[in-house]
Design a protein around this motif. Sequence first.
Motif, short mmCIF file in Angstrom:
data_model
loop_
_atom_site.label_atom_id
_atom_site.label_comp_id
_atom_site.label_asym_id
_atom_site.label_seq_id
_atom_site.Cartn_x
_atom_site.Cartn_y
_atom_site.Cartn_z
N SER A 124 -30.26 -27.56 -31.26
CA SER A 124 -30.37 -27.06 -32.64
C SER A 124 -29.44 -25.88 -32.87
CB SER A 124 -31.81 -26.63 -32.93
OG SER A 124 -32.22 -25.63 -32.01
N TYR A 129 -33.20 -23.92 -35.98
CA TYR A 129 -34.33 -23.42 -35.19
C TYR A 129 -35.23 -22.54 -36.06
CZ TYR A 129 -36.70 -21.74 -30.95
OH TYR A 129 -37.63 -21.45 -29.98
N GLY A 153 -35.08 -26.97 -28.32
CA GLY A 153 -34.55 -27.04 -29.68
C GLY A 153 -35.63 -27.03 -30.74
N ALA A 157 -39.18 -24.79 -31.40
CA ALA A 157 -39.33 -23.94 -32.59
C ALA A 157 -40.61 -24.27 -33.34
CB ALA A 157 -38.12 -24.12 -33.51
#
Length: 401
Positions: A124, A129, A153, A157
């Motif tokens: 990401s 993120y 990634g 998150a």
Amino acid sequence: MSNAVEKIYDILLQQAIGFANSKILTIKRFFGSAEEFFNAGYGEWVYCGCFSRAELSKLSSADMVTAKNIVKSCEKNNISVLSIWDSEYPDILRKIYNPPSVLYYKGEIPKNDVKIAIVGTRKSTDSGYKIAEEFSFNLAKYGITVVSGGALGIDSAAHKGTIRAGGVGVCVLGCGINSPYLLSNKGMRDAISEKGALISEFPPDFVAKPYTFPMRNRIISGLSLGTVVVEADVRSGALITANYAAEQNRDVFAVPGSPLNNNSKGTNELLKNGAIPVTSVDDIIDQYFYSDGSPKDFLCDINVPNTTFEFIKPTEKKAIKENAELKSSDTDNNISVSAILSEVSDSARLIYELIKENKQIIIDDICLKANLNIMDVQFALTELEINDLIISCPGRYFEIK
């Protein structure tokens, strides 16, 4: 929840028929439990009319010792076992085409109706993120359960935003709960299990393999009313999750992005194909709640065809048995493949030829090449499997028997 003996039979059945096998729905329709299924024996399995010779052989030689050892490992590591027969099994997950016959979990599987999956690329961007973390934070604050896959990634998150909000989350793994996969995220997974659940279809020590992640993805979407794809390139596994969500009659959301960003190419493609655009967490909340916070009637349209669970009446079962006996007799007379194909639907014949031509083919490619929707393809594949013409392989692939 199943008692200790029932757990062994639940796991024995899972080991015998394999993971992500849609035939668990047929088994559930015929039998009251996995133990009853095994006690019924070979003759009753044949009467189900859905097992290939190879599957019948595997069921006959199912290893009770392996199942008992898995139960011991679960007890040793404080891992709970939930089967599709248990009342605690998530009803929304029962409604998918191929629900897990067994779930292994730590923590407590949330019972609230609104669960939203947030998924995306492992690679990401900083902005992606941040979007995933903020979306999950706000959804969790609203009382919505956030579901994701425990990877790096966007998944990380999503889980971190849920934890930061003090909310309830679900982490679905593509390996066993005890498997040493991605140890850097172990603390995060443990935190999720404290207020939510860490879930896997695979036994505790099962090691991740390439095909286990697509299998995991159907559970992520299957537990959720909607799947939000934050960032994904055109080859991202997150798009597999989105495709599963669409097949399961669930909502698909996508965060739009710059056409110059590779991580937005997949999400932008989803938007072109009808995904719901998301630029604010309110776009998600408004889909399921009125402005006063009361829930909408969002559970009415998530049923997938061919997933009824009522038991067959004795008279109906007798008729099915008699029909199965006739089919068995026909098989003994060496009816040719062409004769069987003459009795199946046009869609089934078309798909049989596609599988034959391609040697092995994934269900998504079948839909594309046959120009049929997913439900028609699933029905045709079931028809071919029942007639012992094809077999299903891990990862939703099919090949000629």
